[in-house]
Each structure stands twice: as structure tokens, then as C-alpha cells.
Motif scaffolding. Structure first.
Motif, PDB file in Angstrom:
ATOM      1  N   GLU A 227       0.846  -1.198   0.000  1.00  0.00           N
ATOM      2  CA  GLU A 227       0.000   0.000   0.000  1.00  0.00           C
ATOM      3  C   GLU A 227       0.881   1.248   0.000  1.00  0.00           C
ATOM      4  O   GLU A 227       1.927   1.272   0.646  1.00  0.00           O
ATOM      5  CB  GLU A 227      -0.913   0.030   1.235  1.00  0.00           C
ATOM      6  CG  GLU A 227      -1.929  -1.090   1.299  1.00  0.00           C
ATOM      7  CD  GLU A 227      -2.802  -0.992   2.534  1.00  0.00           C
ATOM      8  OE1 GLU A 227      -2.510  -0.127   3.398  1.00  0.00           O
ATOM      9  OE2 GLU A 227      -3.750  -1.775   2.652  1.00  0.00           O
TER      10      GLU A 227
ATOM     11  N   ARG B 142       0.823   5.248   0.908  1.00  0.00           N
ATOM     12  CA  ARG B 142       0.103   6.261   1.662  1.00  0.00           C
ATOM     13  C   ARG B 142       0.386   7.650   1.100  1.00  0.00           C
ATOM     14  O   ARG B 142       1.387   7.872   0.410  1.00  0.00           O
ATOM     15  CB  ARG B 142       0.518   6.202   3.139  1.00  0.00           C
ATOM     16  CG  ARG B 142       0.205   4.859   3.810  1.00  0.00           C
ATOM     17  CD  ARG B 142      -1.291   4.619   3.874  1.00  0.00           C
ATOM     18  NE  ARG B 142      -1.656   3.387   4.541  1.00  0.00           N
ATOM     19  CZ  ARG B 142      -1.821   3.273   5.859  1.00  0.00           C
ATOM     20  NH1 ARG B 142      -1.598   4.311   6.651  1.00  0.00           N
ATOM     21  NH2 ARG B 142      -2.183   2.125   6.385  1.00  0.00           N
ATOM     22  N   ASP B 143      -0.491   8.589   1.434  1.00  0.00           N
ATOM     23  CA  ASP B 143      -0.334   9.979   0.990  1.00  0.00           C
ATOM     24  C   ASP B 143       0.541  10.767   1.960  1.00  0.00           C
ATOM     25  O   ASP B 143       0.197  11.881   2.370  1.00  0.00           O
ATOM     26  CB  ASP B 143      -1.706  10.645   0.842  1.00  0.00           C
ATOM     27  CG  ASP B 143      -2.512  10.060  -0.307  1.00  0.00           C
ATOM     28  OD1 ASP B 143      -1.885   9.587  -1.267  1.00  0.00           O
ATOM     29  OD2 ASP B 143      -3.747  10.068  -0.223  1.00  0.00           O
ATOM     30  N   VAL B 144       1.658  10.173   2.335  1.00  0.00           N
ATOM     31  CA  VAL B 144       2.651  10.827   3.193  1.00  0.00           C
ATOM     32  C   VAL B 144       4.023  10.560   2.575  1.00  0.00           C
ATOM     33  O   VAL B 144       4.201   9.575   1.836  1.00  0.00           O
ATOM     34  CB  VAL B 144       2.596  10.297   4.640  1.00  0.00           C
ATOM     35  CG1 VAL B 144       1.270  10.667   5.297  1.00  0.00           C
ATOM     36  CG2 VAL B 144       2.792   8.787   4.672  1.00  0.00           C
TER      37      VAL B 144
ATOM     38  N   VAL C 255       6.895   6.427   5.644  1.00  0.00           N
ATOM     39  CA  VAL C 255       6.224   5.631   6.667  1.00  0.00           C
ATOM     40  C   VAL C 255       7.281   5.089   7.614  1.00  0.00           C
ATOM     41  O   VAL C 255       8.291   4.532   7.172  1.00  0.00           O
ATOM     42  CB  VAL C 255       5.420   4.469   6.037  1.00  0.00           C
ATOM     43  CG1 VAL C 255       4.840   3.566   7.123  1.00  0.00           C
ATOM     44  CG2 VAL C 255       4.301   5.007   5.160  1.00  0.00           C
TER      45      VAL C 255
ATOM     46  N   ASP D 168       5.714   1.199  11.678  1.00  0.00           N
ATOM     47  CA  ASP D 168       4.368   1.168  11.098  1.00  0.00           C
ATOM     48  C   ASP D 168       4.343   0.581   9.690  1.00  0.00           C
ATOM     49  O   ASP D 168       3.279   0.585   9.050  1.00  0.00           O
ATOM     50  CB  ASP D 168       3.785   2.589  11.044  1.00  0.00           C
ATOM     51  CG  ASP D 168       3.669   3.222  12.418  1.00  0.00           C
ATOM     52  OD1 ASP D 168       3.491   2.470  13.395  1.00  0.00           O
ATOM     53  OD2 ASP D 168       3.776   4.460  12.518  1.00  0.00           O
ATOM     54  N   ARG D 169       5.468   0.087   9.225  1.00  0.00           N
ATOM     55  CA  ARG D 169       5.563  -0.304   7.817  1.00  0.00           C
ATOM     56  C   ARG D 169       4.913  -1.642   7.525  1.00  0.00           C
ATOM     57  O   ARG D 169       4.314  -1.827   6.460  1.00  0.00           O
ATOM     58  CB  ARG D 169       7.039  -0.330   7.403  1.00  0.00           C
ATOM     59  CG  ARG D 169       7.282  -0.788   5.969  1.00  0.00           C
ATOM     60  CD  ARG D 169       8.567  -0.246   5.453  1.00  0.00           C
ATOM     61  NE  ARG D 169       8.522   1.220   5.371  1.00  0.00           N
ATOM     62  CZ  ARG D 169       9.561   1.952   4.992  1.00  0.00           C
ATOM     63  NH1 ARG D 169      10.717   1.386   4.700  1.00  0.00           N
ATOM     64  NH2 ARG D 169       9.445   3.267   4.930  1.00  0.00           N
TER      65      ARG D 169
ATOM     66  N   THR E  31       0.761  -6.947   5.047  1.00  0.00           N
ATOM     67  CA  THR E  31       0.532  -5.655   4.390  1.00  0.00           C
ATOM     68  C   THR E  31       1.747  -4.776   4.635  1.00  0.00           C
ATOM     69  O   THR E  31       2.155  -4.586   5.785  1.00  0.00           O
ATOM     70  CB  THR E  31      -0.722  -4.963   4.931  1.00  0.00           C
ATOM     71  OG1 THR E  31      -1.855  -5.820   4.747  1.00  0.00           O
ATOM     72  CG2 THR E  31      -0.963  -3.650   4.203  1.00  0.00           C
TER      73      THR E  31
ATOM     74  N   ARG F  89       3.437  -1.001   3.966  1.00  0.00           N
ATOM     75  CA  ARG F  89       3.033   0.377   3.685  1.00  0.00           C
ATOM     76  C   ARG F  89       4.268   1.221   3.369  1.00  0.00           C
ATOM     77  O   ARG F  89       5.280   1.145   4.066  1.00  0.00           O
ATOM     78  CB  ARG F  89       2.284   0.965   4.874  1.00  0.00           C
ATOM     79  CG  ARG F  89       1.080   0.135   5.320  1.00  0.00           C
ATOM     80  CD  ARG F  89       0.391   0.772   6.507  1.00  0.00           C
ATOM     81  NE  ARG F  89      -0.743  -0.028   6.964  1.00  0.00           N
ATOM     82  CZ  ARG F  89      -0.663  -0.956   7.905  1.00  0.00           C
ATOM     83  NH1 ARG F  89       0.509  -1.200   8.484  1.00  0.00           N
ATOM     84  NH2 ARG F  89      -1.734  -1.644   8.272  1.00  0.00           N
ATOM     85  N   TYR F  90       4.151   2.036   2.320  1.00  0.00           N
ATOM     86  CA  TYR F  90       5.212   2.958   1.920  1.00  0.00           C
ATOM     87  C   TYR F  90       4.620   4.338   1.703  1.00  0.00           C
ATOM     88  O   TYR F  90       3.443   4.485   1.363  1.00  0.00           O
ATOM     89  CB  TYR F  90       5.898   2.494   0.627  1.00  0.00           C
ATOM     90  CG  TYR F  90       6.729   1.241   0.762  1.00  0.00           C
ATOM     91  CD1 TYR F  90       7.959   1.271   1.410  1.00  0.00           C
ATOM     92  CD2 TYR F  90       6.291   0.030   0.234  1.00  0.00           C
ATOM     93  CE1 TYR F  90       8.730   0.125   1.535  1.00  0.00           C
ATOM     94  CE2 TYR F  90       7.052  -1.113   0.354  1.00  0.00           C
ATOM     95  CZ  TYR F  90       8.264  -1.055   1.006  1.00  0.00           C
ATOM     96  OH  TYR F  90       9.030  -2.198   1.127  1.00  0.00           O
ATOM     97  N   GLY F  91       5.462   5.358   1.895  1.00  0.00           N
ATOM     98  CA  GLY F  91       5.117   6.702   1.488  1.00  0.00           C
ATOM     99  C   GLY F  91       5.581   6.943   0.063  1.00  0.00           C
ATOM    100  O   GLY F  91       6.328   6.146  -0.514  1.00  0.00           O
TER     101      GLY F  91
END
Length: 223
Positions: free
Chosen positions: A110, A112-114, A117, A121-122, A136, A138-140
Motif C-alpha cells: 500500500e 500512503r499519501d505521506v 512511513v 508502522d511499515r 501488508t 506500507r510505503y510513502g
């Protein structure tokens, strides 16, 4: 509003140049914007098509292990954009090889809109039954994706992986425009999206996956 007034003034002062060659950058910008929106809408239609045509993951695993196939040593990672659906690569693997690996990881990336990450929290790991895991990552938008490094963060959750023992199964979709309007795009939009998908960059390179450990299985998808 203040800056809009300034920009509108400059825009109005330059309008007389449109007929003297200024139409070209406007036309070029509109064409690029149309292509970008075609890609975005096409990807959304593709994901929706994959969700509606896929089997829910957890019920499928429960039914699969009522009469489990032969298990073979090793770990396989199935990359999927729909974490709740059964990857097409798994279905094709069972169809052709008639076996299932000892450990199966269903991984979704996924964005993210940042910008970044945090490492804590990754990764989110969820243990399913029969030594199956749902992960899952997560990457910015400023992060450099690295699936191998992300899987190493799964150790505290109990998912210990040996990089030399992991195979990656990917599903490569072949986009075929259908006779109807399933995607919500115009006919020409479907054709442009199919051409863009054929020439898209490699997922293996983008996610920094070792190429000698990747197995690609094709899927025909109509939009």
C-alpha cells in the motif's frame, strides 16, 4: 483567492498568444492529463474487476484444506493488490503444479499519501491457519519499495523467512478491451489503457525483488 487573482491576470494577458502558437502547450498538457486520467481510471476498473472475479481468501483456504494438496518444502510469497481475495497466481499454481508450499505469504503493498512511513508502522502481519500469512507493507510516496527488506521486519510477529528459501509468485494481467463498457471508459480509453499496461515497468524491478526467484503466471482480464 489572492494568488488566483494574480494568476488570472497573467492568464488573461497571455490569451492573445494562444492563436500564435500558445495552443500547442495547452494541447500537449491536455493530452498528458487525459493519458494520466485514463491510467488512473483503468487501474481502478482493473482492481474492481479482479475483486469481483476473485474468490474470498479465507473461505478458499478453509475449503482447500478439507482435502489438502501435497505440501512441498519452501516459502512462497504471492503479491496481490486485493488482500481479501485469492490471488490468481495461487489458483494457477494449484491448477498446473498440483502442490502447495509449506508456508504461504499473501503480500499486499500500500502507498500512503505521506512522504515516509516509519519502520515500526511499515509492516502488518496476520497469521492465518495452515501456516499461511497475510502481510501488508506500507510505503510513502518518497520511500523506495523493497519487498525483501520489508519481509525481514516480520520476524517479531513470528514470520521468520530465509531469503534463499523464498520464491515470489506474480500474476501478470493481460488487459483485453471487451465489447461492452465494463470499465466506465470510452472504447478508445480501454485501448489506450491496455497499451499502457503492456508497456508498463516491471513490478519485479520496482519492488526490488530478486529476478531469479520470481515466477510469473499470466491472467487474461477483460475490462
Amino acid at each position: 483567492g489572492f494568488f488566483m487573482v494574480i494568476d488570472a491576470t497573467f492568464f488573461a494577458a497571455a490569451m492573445h498568444k494562444v492563436l500564435e502558437g500558445g495552443w500547442f502547450p495547452l494541447l500537449l498538457g491536455a493530452a498528458i492529463f487525459s493519458i494520466m486520467m485514463t491510467w488512473r481510471r483503468g487501474r481502478a476498473a482493473l482492481l474492481q474487476r479482479l475483486r469481483t472475479s476473485s474468490i474470498p481468501l479465507v473461505p478458499f483456504l478453509d475449503s482447500l484444506f478439507l482435502e489438502p494438496p501435497q505440501r512441498v518444502p519452501g516459502t512462497v510469497v504471492f503479491l496481490t493488490s486485493t488482500p481479501d481475495a485469492t490471488p490468481h497466481a495461487l489458483l494457477h499454481s494449484l491448477k498446473h503444479y498440483k502442490v502447495l508450499h509449506e508456508r504461504n505469504v499473501f503480500l499486499t503493498v500500500e502507498f500512503r499519501d505521506v512522504p515516509w512511513v516509519r519502520f515500526e508502522d511499515r509492516v502488518h502481519c496476520e497469521q492465518l491457519r495452515h501456516d499461511c500469512w497475510r502481510v501488508t507493507v506500507r510505503y510513502g510516496f518518497m520511500d523506495q519499495p523493497d519487498v525483501g527488506a520489508a519481509l525481514e521486519l516480520c520476524g517479531p510477529a513470528g514470520l521468520q523467512l530465509d531469503p534463499q528459501d523464498v520464491s515470489y509468485f506474480l500474476s501478470r494481467e493481460k488487459i483485453v478491451p471487451s465489447a461492452g463498457t465494463k470499465s466506465g471508459l470510452a472504447r478508445w480509453g480501454d485501448r489506450i489503457f491496455a497499451a499502457m499496461a503492456r508497456n508498463a515497468g516491471s513490478v519485479t524491478d520496482y519492488f526490488n525483488i530478486p529476478t531469479n526467484r520470481v515466477v510469473e503466471l499470466g491472467t487474461r482480464v477483460e475490462i
